[in-house]
Design a protein around this motif. Structure first.
Motif, PDB file in Angstrom:
ATOM      1  N   CYS A   1       0.832  -1.208   0.000  1.00 44.21           N
ATOM      2  CA  CYS A   1       0.000   0.000   0.000  1.00 44.21           C
ATOM      3  C   CYS A   1       0.865   1.256   0.000  1.00 44.21           C
ATOM      4  O   CYS A   1       0.606   2.213  -0.752  1.00 44.21           O
ATOM      5  N   LEU A   2       1.908   1.260   0.818  1.00 45.05           N
ATOM      6  CA  LEU A   2       2.819   2.405   0.858  1.00 45.05           C
ATOM      7  C   LEU A   2       3.485   2.615  -0.501  1.00 45.05           C
ATOM      8  O   LEU A   2       3.612   3.754  -0.981  1.00 45.05           O
ATOM      9  N   ALA A   3       3.908   1.517  -1.135  1.00 46.45           N
ATOM     10  CA  ALA A   3       4.547   1.612  -2.448  1.00 46.45           C
ATOM     11  C   ALA A   3       3.601   2.225  -3.485  1.00 46.45           C
ATOM     12  O   ALA A   3       4.023   3.016  -4.336  1.00 46.45           O
ATOM     13  N   SER A   4       2.315   1.878  -3.413  1.00 46.90           N
ATOM     14  CA  SER A   4       1.352   2.432  -4.372  1.00 46.90           C
ATOM     15  C   SER A   4       1.153   3.928  -4.149  1.00 46.90           C
ATOM     16  O   SER A   4       1.029   4.701  -5.103  1.00 46.90           O
ATOM     17  N   TRP A   5       1.135   4.357  -2.886  1.00 52.83           N
ATOM     18  CA  TRP A   5       1.050   5.792  -2.592  1.00 52.83           C
ATOM     19  C   TRP A   5       2.273   6.532  -3.148  1.00 52.83           C
ATOM     20  O   TRP A   5       2.153   7.607  -3.756  1.00 52.83           O
ATOM     21  N   LEU A   6       3.460   5.961  -2.919  1.00 50.40           N
ATOM     22  CA  LEU A   6       4.690   6.604  -3.379  1.00 50.40           C
ATOM     23  C   LEU A   6       4.737   6.670  -4.905  1.00 50.40           C
ATOM     24  O   LEU A   6       5.192   7.672  -5.481  1.00 50.40           O
ATOM     25  N   ALA A   7       4.268   5.609  -5.562  1.00 42.28           N
ATOM     26  CA  ALA A   7       4.265   5.592  -7.023  1.00 42.28           C
ATOM     27  C   ALA A   7       3.361   6.689  -7.577  1.00 42.28           C
ATOM     28  O   ALA A   7       3.724   7.387  -8.531  1.00 42.28           O
ATOM     29  N   ILE A   8       2.177   6.848  -6.988  1.00 40.17           N
ATOM     30  CA  ILE A   8       1.270   7.909  -7.428  1.00 40.17           C
ATOM     31  C   ILE A   8       1.904   9.277  -7.199  1.00 40.17           C
ATOM     32  O   ILE A   8       1.791  10.190  -8.027  1.00 40.17           O
TER      33      ILE A   8
ATOM     34  N   VAL B   1      -3.029   2.338 -12.612  1.00 38.75           N
ATOM     35  CA  VAL B   1      -2.726   0.987 -12.130  1.00 38.75           C
ATOM     36  C   VAL B   1      -2.571   0.989 -10.615  1.00 38.75           C
ATOM     37  O   VAL B   1      -3.052   0.078  -9.918  1.00 38.75           O
ATOM     38  N   MET B   2      -1.922   2.000 -10.094  1.00 40.46           N
ATOM     39  CA  MET B   2      -1.744   2.091  -8.644  1.00 40.46           C
ATOM     40  C   MET B   2      -3.069   2.309  -7.917  1.00 40.46           C
ATOM     41  O   MET B   2      -3.227   1.898  -6.770  1.00 40.46           O
ATOM     42  N   ARG B   3      -4.031   2.937  -8.588  1.00 45.63           N
ATOM     43  CA  ARG B   3      -5.358   3.075  -7.970  1.00 45.63           C
ATOM     44  C   ARG B   3      -6.053   1.721  -7.872  1.00 45.63           C
ATOM     45  O   ARG B   3      -6.799   1.464  -6.917  1.00 45.63           O
ATOM     46  N   VAL B   4      -5.822   0.862  -8.846  1.00 52.09           N
ATOM     47  CA  VAL B   4      -6.354  -0.497  -8.744  1.00 52.09           C
ATOM     48  C   VAL B   4      -5.677  -1.227  -7.585  1.00 52.09           C
ATOM     49  O   VAL B   4      -6.332  -1.929  -6.805  1.00 52.09           O
ATOM     50  N   VAL B   5      -4.352  -1.062  -7.470  1.00 48.96           N
ATOM     51  CA  VAL B   5      -3.628  -1.644  -6.331  1.00 48.96           C
ATOM     52  C   VAL B   5      -4.173  -1.069  -5.023  1.00 48.96           C
ATOM     53  O   VAL B   5      -4.339  -1.796  -4.032  1.00 48.96           O
ATOM     54  N   HIS B   6      -4.457   0.234  -5.012  1.00 50.23           N
ATOM     55  CA  HIS B   6      -5.111   0.859  -3.864  1.00 50.23           C
ATOM     56  C   HIS B   6      -6.374   0.090  -3.483  1.00 50.23           C
ATOM     57  O   HIS B   6      -6.634  -0.183  -2.302  1.00 50.23           O
ATOM     58  N   GLY B   7      -7.182  -0.230  -4.496  1.00 51.68           N
ATOM     59  CA  GLY B   7      -8.439  -0.927  -4.238  1.00 51.68           C
ATOM     60  C   GLY B   7      -8.223  -2.300  -3.637  1.00 51.68           C
ATOM     61  O   GLY B   7      -8.930  -2.708  -2.700  1.00 51.68           O
ATOM     62  N   VAL B   8      -7.247  -3.042  -4.151  1.00 49.95           N
ATOM     63  CA  VAL B   8      -6.945  -4.366  -3.598  1.00 49.95           C
ATOM     64  C   VAL B   8      -6.502  -4.238  -2.144  1.00 49.95           C
ATOM     65  O   VAL B   8      -6.961  -4.993  -1.266  1.00 49.95           O
ATOM     66  N   CYS B   9      -5.616  -3.289  -1.875  1.00 48.63           N
ATOM     67  CA  CYS B   9      -5.177  -3.049  -0.493  1.00 48.63           C
ATOM     68  C   CYS B   9      -6.350  -2.619   0.387  1.00 48.63           C
ATOM     69  O   CYS B   9      -6.451  -3.037   1.547  1.00 48.63           O
ATOM     70  N   LEU B  10      -7.234  -1.804  -0.178  1.00 41.69           N
ATOM     71  CA  LEU B  10      -8.415  -1.363   0.564  1.00 41.69           C
ATOM     72  C   LEU B  10      -9.252  -2.553   1.003  1.00 41.69           C
ATOM     73  O   LEU B  10      -9.709  -2.622   2.162  1.00 41.69           O
ATOM     74  N   GLY B  11      -9.456  -3.510   0.089  1.00 42.44           N
ATOM     75  CA  GLY B  11     -10.241  -4.694   0.443  1.00 42.44           C
ATOM     76  C   GLY B  11      -9.600  -5.500   1.555  1.00 42.44           C
ATOM     77  O   GLY B  11     -10.265  -5.932   2.508  1.00 42.44           O
ATOM     78  N   ILE B  12      -8.288  -5.699   1.466  1.00 45.85           N
ATOM     79  CA  ILE B  12      -7.579  -6.465   2.499  1.00 45.85           C
ATOM     80  C   ILE B  12      -7.615  -5.731   3.830  1.00 45.85           C
ATOM     81  O   ILE B  12      -7.871  -6.332   4.892  1.00 45.85           O
ATOM     82  N   LEU B  13      -7.383  -4.416   3.787  1.00 48.32           N
ATOM     83  CA  LEU B  13      -7.362  -3.634   5.019  1.00 48.32           C
ATOM     84  C   LEU B  13      -8.749  -3.424   5.602  1.00 48.32           C
ATOM     85  O   LEU B  13      -8.883  -3.009   6.755  1.00 48.32           O
TER      86      LEU B  13
ATOM     87  N   ILE C   1       2.529   7.808   4.009  1.00 47.55           N
ATOM     88  CA  ILE C   1       3.429   7.657   5.156  1.00 47.55           C
ATOM     89  C   ILE C   1       2.651   7.572   6.466  1.00 47.55           C
ATOM     90  O   ILE C   1       2.899   6.689   7.297  1.00 47.55           O
ATOM     91  N   VAL C   2       1.702   8.473   6.646  1.00 45.51           N
ATOM     92  CA  VAL C   2       0.933   8.490   7.897  1.00 45.51           C
ATOM     93  C   VAL C   2       0.095   7.224   8.058  1.00 45.51           C
ATOM     94  O   VAL C   2      -0.021   6.673   9.165  1.00 45.51           O
ATOM     95  N   GLY C   3      -0.476   6.732   6.963  1.00 46.28           N
ATOM     96  CA  GLY C   3      -1.359   5.573   7.054  1.00 46.28           C
ATOM     97  C   GLY C   3      -0.650   4.234   7.118  1.00 46.28           C
ATOM     98  O   GLY C   3      -1.226   3.261   7.615  1.00 46.28           O
ATOM     99  N   SER C   4       0.604   4.166   6.650  1.00 45.73           N
ATOM    100  CA  SER C   4       1.269   2.869   6.523  1.00 45.73           C
ATOM    101  C   SER C   4       2.404   2.635   7.506  1.00 45.73           C
ATOM    102  O   SER C   4       2.551   1.533   8.045  1.00 45.73           O
ATOM    103  N   VAL C   5       3.218   3.640   7.760  1.00 41.16           N
ATOM    104  CA  VAL C   5       4.428   3.419   8.553  1.00 41.16           C
ATOM    105  C   VAL C   5       4.135   3.124  10.028  1.00 41.16           C
ATOM    106  O   VAL C   5       4.660   2.134  10.577  1.00 41.16           O
ATOM    107  N   PRO C   6       3.303   3.928  10.732  1.00 49.26           N
ATOM    108  CA  PRO C   6       3.065   3.626  12.154  1.00 49.26           C
ATOM    109  C   PRO C   6       2.497   2.225  12.415  1.00 49.26           C
ATOM    110  O   PRO C   6       3.022   1.519  13.289  1.00 49.26           O
ATOM    111  N   PRO C   7       1.445   1.772  11.693  1.00 53.76           N
ATOM    112  CA  PRO C   7       0.955   0.424  11.983  1.00 53.76           C
ATOM    113  C   PRO C   7       1.934  -0.669  11.564  1.00 53.76           C
ATOM    114  O   PRO C   7       1.987  -1.731  12.192  1.00 53.76           O
TER     115      PRO C   7
END
Length: 505
Positions: free
Chosen positions: A136-143, A154-166, A220-226
């Motif tokens: 998820c962090l990688a997709s944010w950085l790519a965008i 493509v990264m927005r689709v990856v966003h969606g997959v991560c969204l489903g898992i999360l 960064i805020v959404g991925s690194v702390p957890p």
């Protein structure tokens, strides 16, 4: 003959455990917990406080992943004004690119929820989160850093997959380690943190931050702390037990209950339930459980209830707030209406945390969806009078009513939608919980996609009043199904809920 004897033994153990659990289970949730606390010594209260603190910290850490979820959902609304600005010197989105950017996470979410079920079976909820967060962090950085539109999409689709898992894994993780007295409250923490994710992109965009910086901060805020925090917590005790890793499961349960707590009874419940269900850590074994008609029926009821709750009008109001309020709320900026809706949602999530373990789940569901039906019926009546009765002059003095009905709908139906998703985790057996919860959440995302996509077409075919009356009808259906076919789960262990479901086939 030996298998028959084993099955008889397991059934006898389950029956004995059910009788014991029904005697020990509290009937009034937090009220009993309060009375029990009043009778404790100072040292016992300290142990209880330390135990709850560890569970709260774990829930906050897992819930922090929802900063990602909330930000992914609303990102398009926050940064599309910059991306669609024809005078931009950066990436420019035409209408088709903007539409795909907005809608792709929903369909990606369907796939992500299904993938989450497979991952949680094999890896457990915690490891699933630890694997997903770097992606998820990688997709944010790519965008944030790419100059190629196709990479962004493509990264927005990856966003969606991560969204489903999360969407699935944090709730499942918390449900499996939480004490029965605080399960609803701890799950509510996840929902509350998601509100922060919803506000984050809008807040950054409102501060005139450039869209690339918005995506960078959100990632960064959404991925690194957890990602760092989850390293300090163990896997779910119930997932470990289902994999026959009983020593690790006992250590994990000790971690969440406190080293001074006696966990022998709860651990025995978990062991007996796992043995009785013959849970195996494979995808095939979980699919084979669908041959059990009682489980299949429960899954279908949950799926239908989720579908009905998503058609309550709750998400349509959020998705089309600018369209709904743009022509009816005089003297009030539609964008301000959207912000007000978000604030009410956040405040509602706080009240949810307070009341979830104090009132019967089924009573809250009934009141929530019935009030939702009344709100949508009143909203429809307002638009009917406005459009079909030649816009009587007196309506000009009540142009604020649609906003009032929308706020009440957010407040009321939030409880029902959230509790239905919580009960999905509470009522599915441990042997099918990972795969089943993933399936139901994927169905929820598909329902949301269809509902959001259909809204403008329904408005044209049925007029706005007809659309809101349809939502009122679905609220009534949700109230009936959820209170008629879903069991009461407040104050009961997951093992007791599972055993009772088997005795009431």
């Amino acid at each position: 003959m030996e298998d028959e004897d084993d099955r008889t033994t397991r059934e006898a153990q389950a029956t004995e455990l059910l009788a014991h659990a029904e005697v020990c289970a509290p009937n009034s949730g937090s009220k009993d917990a309060l009375q029990e606390t009043q009778g404790m010594t100072g040292s016992e209260k300290n142990v209880r406080g330390a135990t709850l603190l560890m569970q709260v910290l774990a829930a906050i850490t897992a819930g922090w992943t929802q900063i990602n979820s909330g930000a992914i959902v609303v990102l398009s609304g926050a940064i599309l004004p910059q991306l669609t600005n024809i005078n931009t010197s950066d990436i420019y989105f035409d209408d088709s690119n903007a539409a795909f950017f907005s809608s792709s996470p929903n369909m990606g979410g369907v796939a992500g929820c299904l993938i989450s079920g497979v991952m949680m079976v094999a890896l457990g909820q915690r490891i699933t989160l630890l694997v997903t967060l770097p992606v998820c962090l990688a997709s944010w950085l790519a965008i944030s850093f790419t100059d190629v539109i196709i990479v962004v999409q493509v990264m927005r689709v990856v966003h969606g997959v991560c969204l489903g898992i999360l969407t699935v894994a944090p709730h499942a993780y918390v449900a499996e380690f939480a004490d029965k007295r605080y399960r609803g409250t701890l799950d509510g923490i996840i929902t509350f943190v998601r509100s922060g994710g919803i506000f984050l992109p809008f807040g950054l965009a409102a501060a005139s931050m450039y869209w690339r910086h918005v995506t960078l901060v959100c990632g960064i805020v959404g991925s690194v702390p957890p990602l760092l925090g989850l390293l300090f917590f163990p896997n779910s005790p119930r997932w470990l037990a289902s994999n026959k890793r009983y020593e690790e499961a006992e250590r994990a349960l000790k971690f969440f209950r406190g080293q001074e707590c006696d966990i022998s009874d709860e651990m025995e419940e978990i062991k007996i339930t796992v043995e009785n269900s013959r849970a195996q850590p494979t995808l095939k074994s979980q699919l084979l459980h669908l041959r059990d008609w009682s489980l299949l029926k429960r899954l279908l009821v949950l799926a239908f209830t989720v579908f009905a709750s998503q058609w309550s009008g709750y998400l349509a109001i959020f998705s089309y707030a600018l369209n709904i309020f743009g022509s009816v709320v005089e003297g009030l900026d539609p964008s301000l209406c959207t912000i007000i809706l978000g604030i009410v949602r956040s405040l509602t999530s706080v009240t949810y945390i307070i009341v979830i373990e104090r009132i019967s789940r089924r009573k809250v569901l009934l009141v929530s969806f019935l009030c939702g039906a009344v709100n949508m019926a009143c909203m429809g009546a307002y638009f009917y009078i406005q459009l079909e009765v030649d816009s009587p002059a007196f309506l000009t003095n009540f142009s604020f009513l649609p906003l009032v009905f929308a706020l009440l709908q957010i407040f009321c139906v939030f409880y029902g939608v959230t509790i239905v998703l919580l009960m999905k985790l509470e009522t599915l057996p441990v042997a099918f919980r990972s795969l089943g919860s993933g399936f139901i959440d994927s169905f929820a995302y598909f329902s949301i996609f269809i509902m959001v996509y259909a809204f403008p077409y329904m408005n044209k075919a049925l007029q706005p009043y007809g659309t809101f009356w349809v939502y009122a009808g679905w609220c009534l259906i949700a109230a009936f199904v959820s209170t008629s076919f879903l069991p009461e789960t407040r104050g009961k262990t997951l093992e007791l809920i599972e055993l009772k479901s088997k005795t009431t086939k």
